[in-house]
Enzyme design. Structure first.
Site, PDB file in Angstrom:
ATOM      1  N   TYR A 132       0.773  -0.955   0.088  1.00 32.56           N
ATOM      2  CA  TYR A 132      -0.069  -0.046  -0.007  1.00 32.56           C
ATOM      3  C   TYR A 132       0.820   1.256  -0.080  1.00 32.56           C
ATOM      4  CZ  TYR A 132      -3.687   2.987   1.662  1.00 32.56           C
ATOM      5  OH  TYR A 132      -4.666   4.093   1.804  1.00 32.56           O
ATOM      6  N   LYS A 160      -1.965  -1.108  -3.891  1.00 32.64           N
ATOM      7  CA  LYS A 160      -2.701  -0.083  -4.121  1.00 32.64           C
ATOM      8  C   LYS A 160      -1.786   1.169  -4.029  1.00 32.64           C
ATOM      9  CE  LYS A 160      -6.135   2.770  -1.840  1.00 32.64           C
ATOM     10  NZ  LYS A 160      -7.162   3.161  -0.671  1.00 32.64           N
TER      11      LYS A 160
END
Length: 300
Positions: A132, A160
């Site tokens: 992330y 992400k």
């Protein structure tokens, strides 16, 4: 894994600041039929304000409601020690995918970032591991080349990319086509998909899941029509444009946890308090949120 629109769900807190687990379950049940999946205990979930047991009970509840394959359990922390413990426990709960934000607060070198993810990977080898990347929240920039090297060294399943990092989706997806790379920029799903991204992980999709899932379905129908007859169908293209206009109207409000929680309060998920420094919208913005909920989610 066919998920394209995942909702980055907020954590419902009661007025006294405690986790409202009953409301969380109701929210997960609401999203189960309206989104492809959930990211639980992430930035929108105010994870820095949650203790480990709270994060795990939210993950466990989401798995119970949606099943393990539709959840990405966020287990990231500023240090590998806590991230490892959370990863191990989330795996025991049955999570098939876990995500970890990069280490933050203290500046981490590329080698230290790799070591952080390797320790998580070794502690929980079964779930797919997603990096992330969110420079605005962590102070850590991960350039595309560094990300690709990290993915290779750790065996990432995907990532992400949020904030300015979302600009790197196309480059990283082209360099590592086997990874599922999601964008935190939910303003143009079609552009993310054209760039090779797997989809979006969207805070606003927690409050307006029908709009984002409707756009996803319209994009898929347009692509399917083009595949069959070699040309775009005007009706499908018009539907994509109409759905995109709805997304743009939502995006025009701005992006904050406070706005997402306000929309959910309008939809009956109160009180949706916050633990962190999350401002509630002013009266004019709250009225606009209510108007959008009424027009875009008329079943409520």
């Amino acid at each position: 894994m066919a998920d394209v629109v995942l909702a980055a769900v907020p954590t419902p807190f009661a007025a006294d600041g405690s986790v409202d687990l009953a409301c969380a379950r109701r929210l997960y049940e609401f999203l189960a039929d309206r989104a492809d999946g959930l990211l639980v205990a992430g930035t929108t979930g105010e994870f820095p304000a949650l203790d480990e047991d709270e994060r795990l009970v939210l993950i466990d509840t989401a798995i119970d409601v949606l099943g393990p394959d539709r959840i990405i359990a966020h287990i990231g922390a500023p240090d590998a020690y806590r991230a490892v413990r959370l990863a191990r426990e989330a795996s025991v709960l049955g999570a098939s995918r876990i995500a970890a934000i990069t280490p933050y607060y203290l500046a981490a070198s590329p080698a230290e970032v790799t070591e952080y993810y390797l320790r998580i990977r070794e502690a929980a080898p079964e779930p797919g591991l997603y990096a992330y990347i969110f420079p605005e929240r962590t102070g850590l920039t991960v350039a595309p080349q560094q990300f690709c090297e990290l993915a290779d060294a750790v065996g990432l399943a995907g990532a992400k990319f949020s904030g300015v990092a979302a600009r790197n989706v196309a480059e990283c997806a082209a360099a590592r086509p086997g990874l599922r790379i999601f964008s935190g920029d939910d303003t143009d799903l079609a552009a993310t998909l054209r760039a090779g991204g797997a989809g979006i992980i969207s805070a606003r999709a927690s409050a307006f899941p029908e709009v984002f899932s409707g756009l996803s379905a319209a994009i898929a129908a347009a692509a399917d029509g083009a595949d069959h007859d070699g040309d775009h169908d005007g009706d499908h293209d018009g539907e994509v444009a109409a759905r995109q206009a709805d997304v743009s109207a939502i995006a025009s409000l701005g992006q904050s946890i406070g706005l997402v929680k306000e929309a959910l309060r309008v939809r009956g998920f109160g009180p949706m308090a916050a633990r962190m420094a999350v401002a509630e919208p002013d009266a004019a913005t709250a009225a606009r949120v209510a108007e959008l909920v009424k027009s875009l989610a008329p079943d409520d």
